[in-house]
Scaffold this active site. Sequence first.
Site, short mmCIF file in Angstrom:
data_model
loop_
_atom_site.label_atom_id
_atom_site.label_comp_id
_atom_site.label_asym_id
_atom_site.label_seq_id
_atom_site.Cartn_x
_atom_site.Cartn_y
_atom_site.Cartn_z
CE LYS A 119 33.06 31.54 127.03
NZ LYS A 119 32.21 30.66 126.35
CE LYS A 208 25.86 30.38 132.60
NZ LYS A 208 25.70 29.01 132.11
CE LYS A 211 27.16 24.01 126.25
NZ LYS A 211 28.12 25.05 125.85
#
Length: 342
Positions: A119, A208, A211
């Site tokens: 991240k 994948k 969101k």
Amino acid sequence: MTKPVILTGIRSNEEPTIANYLGAFLPIIDMQKKFSGEYQINMFVPDLHSFNTPIDHTALYRNTLNNVKYFIAAGLNLDDPSTFVYRQSFIPAHSELAWILNNFTYMGEMGRMTQFKEKSSEHSESVTVGLFDYPVLMAADILLYNAKYVPVGEDQFQHLEITRDIATRFNNKFGDIFTVPDNTANQMKFINRDNGLRIRSLTDPTKKMSKSSSDVKSKILLVDEPEAARKKILSATTDSLGVINFDWETQPGITNLLQMLAILSGRAQDDVNEEWVGKTAYGDFKKAVAEEVVKFLTDFQAKLNAITDEALVAKLEVSESAMANVANETLLRAQRVVGLRP
Ligand code: ATP
Ligand code: MG
């Protein structure tokens, strides 16, 4: 309150997708149906975790309430007396315990967290201390309620292990203060799952569905207009092989749609495959999948719109008051042994 505690929560940083619904909301609701009575279920909204990467803060409070609404629309039973639904930031013991635990957590072990490495490279313009430290807050989230089971995806295994390390270290120094949650292998056994469901992106089915993806065509949001969602399915990336086959390696796009069709229509995968495998008309197939998605969204959104803030907030407040008592008891045990309280 001696029932074993199952604890689970999903961040409300972005609008959830149909993949979150299938991969995360439904399993929790199944758990409630299966285990209610035997276990206590803590379903919390980790709102303090929602902005360790940049978000639109004007939407956070609304998103937090919506997060719970999505669960209710998906079938979570609010009347179940052994299910507690609460907002993390409404129980200040979370941040207080996290601060105490910070002093029993080492920079070295935190620096090894894969999620932080990933991240922080994704958001390299603003890598915050919050992003680095959030596993310690997560440890507090778990330890405050003596949770034994914390069903998490593979991306969270390391954080569960660090929670166990911190709790064990603290207990070794101060006595039996925290319940150490089960290890990840036992967590997987508990939820009876060896491989998680993985819905793919509609535009790049090797990845994948996420969101946080900025590619709006790659994902179906639970709040998408059904007709807009239909278009996304009709234009989903497939392949040039020209024959429908269930094969993640060679036809991930088609296979992803076959999987979605089966789950959404409540049919067995074999049954759906029998109907479609071998056929060549991708257009007809996509229309059938799109129809199922439209039906699902229409039904889901009708349920969502029927949920009022009042009913929701009433449940939250009752749960928050009960859970604050449990959390404060654990916090006090920790405060005492570190010398903050007599
Ligand atoms: P982000 O892009 O912000 O990481 P996400 O869509 O990956 O969002 P998370 O908040 O990371 O969602 O995860 C929420 C839950 O949804 C987790 O339990 C995760 O396992 C599940 N989930 C996420 N993506 C998928 C997917 N493509 N298929 C099935 N389950 C998924
Ligand atoms: Mg994710």
